[in-house]
Design an enzyme around this catalytic site. Structure first.
Site, mmCIF file in Angstrom:
data_model
loop_
_atom_site.group_PDB
_atom_site.id
_atom_site.type_symbol
_atom_site.label_atom_id
_atom_site.label_comp_id
_atom_site.label_asym_id
_atom_site.label_seq_id
_atom_site.Cartn_x
_atom_site.Cartn_y
_atom_site.Cartn_z
ATOM 1 N N PRO A 178 0.847 -1.206 0.000
ATOM 2 C CG PRO A 178 0.125 -0.941 2.216
ATOM 3 C CD PRO A 178 0.840 -1.894 1.308
ATOM 4 C CB SER A 192 -2.878 3.378 0.486
ATOM 5 O OG SER A 192 -2.903 4.368 1.481
ATOM 6 C CE1 TYR A 194 -0.579 3.858 7.847
ATOM 7 C CE2 TYR A 194 -1.795 5.185 6.266
ATOM 8 C CZ TYR A 194 -0.617 4.602 6.687
ATOM 9 O OH TYR A 194 0.516 4.753 5.940
ATOM 10 C CB THR A 252 -0.636 0.057 8.422
ATOM 11 O OG1 THR A 252 -0.741 -0.587 7.152
ATOM 12 C CG2 THR A 252 0.758 0.631 8.581
ATOM 13 C CB SER A 302 6.886 -3.431 7.357
ATOM 14 O OG SER A 302 6.922 -2.157 6.734
ATOM 15 C CG HIS A 315 5.556 3.036 7.029
ATOM 16 N ND1 HIS A 315 4.367 2.639 7.573
ATOM 17 C CD2 HIS A 315 5.216 3.948 6.081
ATOM 18 C CE1 HIS A 315 3.366 3.290 7.004
ATOM 19 N NE2 HIS A 315 3.853 4.088 6.081
ATOM 20 C CB ILE A 361 12.475 -5.742 -1.614
ATOM 21 C CG1 ILE A 361 12.677 -6.501 -0.307
ATOM 22 C CG2 ILE A 361 12.429 -6.694 -2.811
ATOM 23 C CD1 ILE A 361 11.453 -7.193 0.199
ATOM 24 N NE ARG A 362 14.401 0.638 -3.489
ATOM 25 C CZ ARG A 362 13.505 0.513 -2.508
ATOM 26 N NH1 ARG A 362 12.757 -0.579 -2.411
ATOM 27 N NH2 ARG A 362 13.335 1.471 -1.631
ATOM 28 N N GLY A 402 7.539 -1.791 -2.432
ATOM 29 C CA GLY A 402 7.007 -0.459 -2.182
ATOM 30 C C GLY A 402 7.505 0.506 -3.252
HETATM 31 C C1 FNR Z 1 4.266 4.037 2.036
HETATM 32 N N1 FNR Z 1 3.890 3.004 2.889
HETATM 33 C C2 FNR Z 1 2.574 2.906 3.317
HETATM 34 N N2 FNR Z 1 2.181 1.863 4.107
HETATM 35 C C3 FNR Z 1 0.890 1.737 4.479
HETATM 36 O O1 FNR Z 1 0.559 0.784 5.182
HETATM 37 N N3 FNR Z 1 -0.050 2.648 4.057
HETATM 38 C C4 FNR Z 1 0.260 3.721 3.283
HETATM 39 O O2 FNR Z 1 -0.596 4.512 2.908
HETATM 40 C C5 FNR Z 1 1.629 3.878 2.922
HETATM 41 N N4 FNR Z 1 2.022 4.964 2.186
HETATM 42 C C6 FNR Z 1 3.304 5.048 1.697
HETATM 43 C C7 FNR Z 1 3.651 6.092 0.848
HETATM 44 C C8 FNR Z 1 4.932 6.138 0.290
HETATM 45 C C9 FNR Z 1 5.280 7.234 -0.665
HETATM 46 C C10 FNR Z 1 5.862 5.101 0.579
HETATM 47 C C11 FNR Z 1 7.240 5.083 -0.053
HETATM 48 C C12 FNR Z 1 5.535 4.087 1.443
HETATM 49 C C13 FNR Z 1 4.857 1.938 3.241
HETATM 50 C C14 FNR Z 1 4.844 0.813 2.207
HETATM 51 O O3 FNR Z 1 3.650 0.074 2.260
HETATM 52 C C15 FNR Z 1 6.013 -0.168 2.413
HETATM 53 O O4 FNR Z 1 6.007 -0.637 3.741
HETATM 54 C C16 FNR Z 1 7.378 0.439 2.111
HETATM 55 O O5 FNR Z 1 7.313 1.262 0.974
HETATM 56 C C17 FNR Z 1 8.395 -0.665 1.884
HETATM 57 O O6 FNR Z 1 9.670 -0.152 1.697
HETATM 58 P P1 FNR Z 1 10.334 0.111 0.257
HETATM 59 O O7 FNR Z 1 10.113 -1.112 -0.588
HETATM 60 O O8 FNR Z 1 9.679 1.307 -0.289
HETATM 61 O O9 FNR Z 1 11.778 0.350 0.585
#
Ligand code: FNR
Length: 378
Positions: free
Chosen positions: A77, A106, A129, A155, A273, A275, A309-310, A329
């Site tokens: 999300p 999300s 959330y 989350t 996670s 985040h 993770i990339r 993400g």
């Molecule tokens: C997120 N993430 C996130 N998680 C969630 O539960 N609800 C959300 O609305 C969001 N919004 C969000 C916005 C942006 C711009 C980012 C980059 C991330 C966290 C996301 O689900 C995830 O945990 C991370 O992005 C994982 O890390 P990587 O892969 O981005 O390094």
């Protein structure tokens, strides 16, 4: 620009997006130490190279929570995805459906649940959330269920939004943010036309659907700002388990004790996670946190992981360390910003291809063969 690797999409997204949006996606909390640790500690996991193992053609499909995934990763999300590409949630969800993997919508999406379900379909997961407004939470659960979503990602690592200095530097927040955003949009005409003008980006569909009226950006910020609640405890959330008939996954676990609490609450799975390093700067990386959590609850629940993770190699690393599957993400968000649905589909293919090569070189025929025995513990 020619895209040859998953990480090329980050460069491409940087060109496409106004700076405040690129930095919002790309940045983390405070010094971004935890965000960097996510990549660095993952990269420092080494595989045992094994030769002449006769693995043949590895299969990448797996079963998670009774669902069949064609690949062992899902799309995480990400809030406001429709700001990075026009109706971005629908585009990303379509790519996920085509690839046979879940897409997680999300709480703070531009496209509402109903639009994503109608225009994309597939294995849609809903993310929620912890908010003060129980009416909103209940309404989201009902709408998700009514639209065929059977998996809820709850989350818990955002009792308050993390401190993001980059957002203040680049104009996402801070003084004269609107003026700075407007000026940055002018120098990114492709984005300004495609998303800014055509995409109705300032409508946050899920919240609008609940409120029954259009939301301005300041209404939205007000709703979010006043709704995070740091006083909520596990006991306050029991009603969520009672109200949700589908699978419940708790996202944002870094500590074995919290993992046990999640199970006590009745969760079917957890997502290890931080985040993406956007919340507690100085927290451990998910690679560092995962082994103790697997030891504590791995035999009793489904453990997924994300953050940092990339590539397909990274997917294999996290699974070998103990995750059943992972979430992507930023990597898919960069691809979406650069090339929309086509970009996300291509990113998924690139990651799948590298995963297959990695499995071949470590001697894993199936995803369940990716265990710690494939890692060189240095
Ligand atoms: C997120 N993430 C996130 N998680 C969630 O539960 N609800 C959300 O609305 C969001 N919004 C969000 C916005 C942006 C711009 C980012 C980059 C991330 C966290 C996301 O689900 C995830 O945990 C991370 O992005 C994982 O890390 P990587 O892969 O981005 O390094």
């Amino acid at each position: 620009m020619i895209i040859s690797s998953p990480t090329d999409y980050r460069t491409a997204a940087k060109r496409t997006l106004p700076r405040f949006l690129f930095d919002y996606i790309d940045g983390g909390a405070v010094t971004e130490k935890t965000m960097r640790a996510n990549y660095d500690t993952l990269q420092n996991l080494h595989f045992k190279q094994r030769v002449l193992t006769g693995v043949g053609n590895p299969t990448l499909n797996t079963e998670i929570l009774g669902q069949n995934w064609s690949l062992p990763f899902a799309l995480a999300p990400v809030g406001a995805t429709g700001l990075y590409a026009r109706r971005g949630e629908v585009q990303a969800a379509r790519s996920a459906r085509r690839a046979g993997i879940p897409y997680t919508l999300s709480t703070v999406s531009v496209c509402p649940i109903e639009e994503v379900a109608r225009k994309a379909g597939g294995n849609l997961w809903s993310q929620l959330y912890v908010l003060k407004d129980r009416g909103y939470m209940k309404n989201s659960l009902d709408r998700a269920w009514a639209n065929g979503m059977k998996t809820l990602v709850f989350t818990v690592d955002m009792p308050t939004p993390g401190s993001r200095y980059r957002d203040r530097h680049s104009g996402m927040s801070g003084p004269i943010a609107s003026l700075r955003q407007y000026l940055q949009a002018l120098t990114h005409p492709r984005w300004a036309l495609d998303v800014g003008l055509m995409g109705r980006p300032l409508s946050f569909g899920n919240i609008e659907a609940y409120k029954g009226q259009p939301m301005t950006m300041s209404d939205y910020m007000g709703f979010i700002g006043s709704n995070f609640d740091p006083s909520i405890r596990w006991q306050d959330l029991e009603w969520i388990r009672e109200s949700w008939k589908g699978s419940l996954i708790i996202k944002g676990i870094l500590d074995p004790e919290d993992a046990k609490d999640a199970l006590r609450m009745g969760a079917d799975g957890i997502i290890v996670s931080n985040h993406g390093g956007r919340q507690l700067d100085g927290a451990v990386s998910t690679t560092q946190a995962l082994p103790a959590i697997v030891d504590a609850v791995g035999d009793r629940t489904t453990i997924l992981a994300d953050s940092g993770i990339r590539s397909g190699v990274d997917v294999a690393r996290m699974i070998a360390l103990g995750a059943k599957g992972v979430l992507l993400g930023r990597s898919y968000i960069y691809a979406l910003a650069a090339q929309g649905e086509k970009g996300v589909s291509n990113l998924i293919s690139l990651i799948a291809a590298d995963l297959k090569v990695t499995m071949t070189l470590v001697g894993a025929s199936t995803i369940s063969d990716l265990t710690t025995s494939k890692l060189e513990l240095l």
